[in-house]
Design a protein around this motif. Structure first.
Motif, PDB file in Angstrom:
ATOM      1  N   ASN A  88       5.581  16.583 -26.537  1.00  0.00           N
ATOM      2  CA  ASN A  88       5.322  17.050 -25.169  1.00  0.00           C
ATOM      3  C   ASN A  88       6.112  18.307 -24.846  1.00  0.00           C
ATOM      4  O   ASN A  88       6.743  18.424 -23.805  1.00  0.00           O
ATOM      5  CB  ASN A  88       5.589  15.947 -24.145  1.00  0.00           C
ATOM      6  N   ASN A  91      -1.914  15.510 -22.835  1.00  0.00           N
ATOM      7  CA  ASN A  91      -2.160  15.900 -21.458  1.00  0.00           C
ATOM      8  C   ASN A  91      -1.005  16.790 -21.009  1.00  0.00           C
ATOM      9  O   ASN A  91       0.156  16.429 -21.232  1.00  0.00           O
ATOM     10  CB  ASN A  91      -2.258  14.647 -20.577  1.00  0.00           C
ATOM     11  N   VAL A  92      -1.292  17.916 -20.360  1.00  0.00           N
ATOM     12  CA  VAL A  92      -0.216  18.807 -19.913  1.00  0.00           C
ATOM     13  C   VAL A  92       0.651  18.150 -18.852  1.00  0.00           C
ATOM     14  O   VAL A  92       1.802  18.553 -18.654  1.00  0.00           O
ATOM     15  CB  VAL A  92      -0.752  20.168 -19.414  1.00  0.00           C
ATOM     16  N   ASP A  93       0.140  17.122 -18.168  1.00  0.00           N
ATOM     17  CA  ASP A  93       0.940  16.411 -17.176  1.00  0.00           C
ATOM     18  C   ASP A  93       2.104  15.661 -17.816  1.00  0.00           C
ATOM     19  O   ASP A  93       3.049  15.278 -17.127  1.00  0.00           O
ATOM     20  CB  ASP A  93       0.070  15.427 -16.391  1.00  0.00           C
ATOM     21  N   ASN A  94       2.056  15.452 -19.130  1.00  0.00           N
ATOM     22  CA  ASN A  94       3.137  14.773 -19.846  1.00  0.00           C
ATOM     23  C   ASN A  94       4.305  15.702 -20.170  1.00  0.00           C
ATOM     24  O   ASN A  94       5.333  15.245 -20.654  1.00  0.00           O
ATOM     25  CB  ASN A  94       2.612  14.152 -21.138  1.00  0.00           C
ATOM     26  N   PRO A  98       7.350  17.526 -19.003  1.00  0.00           N
ATOM     27  CA  PRO A  98       8.163  17.330 -17.803  1.00  0.00           C
ATOM     28  C   PRO A  98       8.444  18.605 -17.001  1.00  0.00           C
ATOM     29  O   PRO A  98       8.381  18.596 -15.790  1.00  0.00           O
ATOM     30  CB  PRO A  98       9.457  16.709 -18.327  1.00  0.00           C
ATOM     31  N   SER A  99       8.767  19.695 -17.647  1.00  0.00           N
ATOM     32  CA  SER A  99       9.095  20.940 -16.944  1.00  0.00           C
ATOM     33  C   SER A  99       8.534  22.121 -17.725  1.00  0.00           C
ATOM     34  O   SER A  99       9.267  22.784 -18.466  1.00  0.00           O
ATOM     35  CB  SER A  99      10.616  21.100 -16.823  1.00  0.00           C
ATOM     36  N   TYR A 141       0.394  28.329 -19.524  1.00  0.00           N
ATOM     37  CA  TYR A 141       1.064  28.146 -18.233  1.00  0.00           C
ATOM     38  C   TYR A 141       1.676  29.461 -17.802  1.00  0.00           C
ATOM     39  O   TYR A 141       2.481  30.050 -18.525  1.00  0.00           O
ATOM     40  CB  TYR A 141       2.139  27.057 -18.352  1.00  0.00           C
ATOM     41  N   LYS A 160       0.523  27.626 -12.586  1.00  0.00           N
ATOM     42  CA  LYS A 160      -0.576  26.726 -12.913  1.00  0.00           C
ATOM     43  C   LYS A 160      -0.951  26.837 -14.389  1.00  0.00           C
ATOM     44  O   LYS A 160      -0.737  27.859 -15.014  1.00  0.00           O
ATOM     45  CB  LYS A 160      -1.815  27.070 -12.076  1.00  0.00           C
ATOM     46  N   TRP A 161      -1.544  25.754 -14.887  1.00  0.00           N
ATOM     47  CA  TRP A 161      -2.109  25.745 -16.224  1.00  0.00           C
ATOM     48  C   TRP A 161      -3.515  26.336 -16.169  1.00  0.00           C
ATOM     49  O   TRP A 161      -4.265  26.072 -15.222  1.00  0.00           O
ATOM     50  CB  TRP A 161      -2.205  24.311 -16.765  1.00  0.00           C
TER      51      TRP A 161
END
Length: 176
Positions: free
Chosen positions: A44, A140-143, A145-146, A166, A170-171
């Protein structure tokens, strides 16, 4: 003496076909014959491209940057050999992460993978006519963290397979 020469020869042959895996010794590619650089699976994390405040005058085709010429309108871009192409499609604000370069620091160093030398100008140069880089893979890019501005990943989700970049806000996603 023959054993020494043979050992040196075998070492050189093994280095000629070497690849670099960052993060572990396995990587993500099942077939390593066409891979020059790859990353560990399930981390990630992404690859962060250089931020530039001045667009290079004569870039090498294939160059990828985060164009921070205007810090509040940063965009991921790549050079196709003729013009810069926008990968973001939207502005990002990187003014809080940019700092001025200290006095006396120059950006002359580069790391080259795949060749002894290269005429390409860049921080990291992958030089090969038969091998490519495999981007860090996430589900998933939501995984992540920063995420950092300038980050690139390959999203290999359950249904979609996308290039994600990114820009600081935003992605943006690119589907083949």
């Amino acid at each position: 003496m023959k054993k020494l020469i043979l050992a040196v020869l075998l070492t050189n042959i093994s280095l000629a076909n070497a690849q670099v895996i960052i993060g572990d010794a396995v990587g993500t590619a099942s077939d390593k014959t066409s891979v020059l650089l790859e990353f560990a699976a399930g981390q990630n994390k992404g690859l962060i491209v250089p931020y530039v405040r001045t667009i290079p005058a004569s870039p090498t085709p294939g160059t990828i940057i985060l164009d921070a010429t205007t810090a509040t309108a940063a965009r991921m871009k790549y050079y196709d050999g003729t013009v810069w192409k926008d990968l973001s499609g939207q502005d990002g604000d990187v003014s809080t992460v940019l700092t001025d370069q200290p006095t006396g620091v120059t950006e002359t160093g580069k790391s080259i993978i795949g060749a002894v030398s290269s005429t390409a100008d860049g921080v990291l140069v992958l030089e090969s006519t038969t091998k490519a880089m495999v981007l860090p893979t996430v589900t998933n890019v939501d995984n992540i963290p920063s995420p950092s501005p300038g980050m690139m990943v390959y999203v290999k989700g359950t249904t979609d397979k996308l290039l994600a970049v990114y820009n600081g806000n935003k992605w943006s996603f690119w589907k083949p």
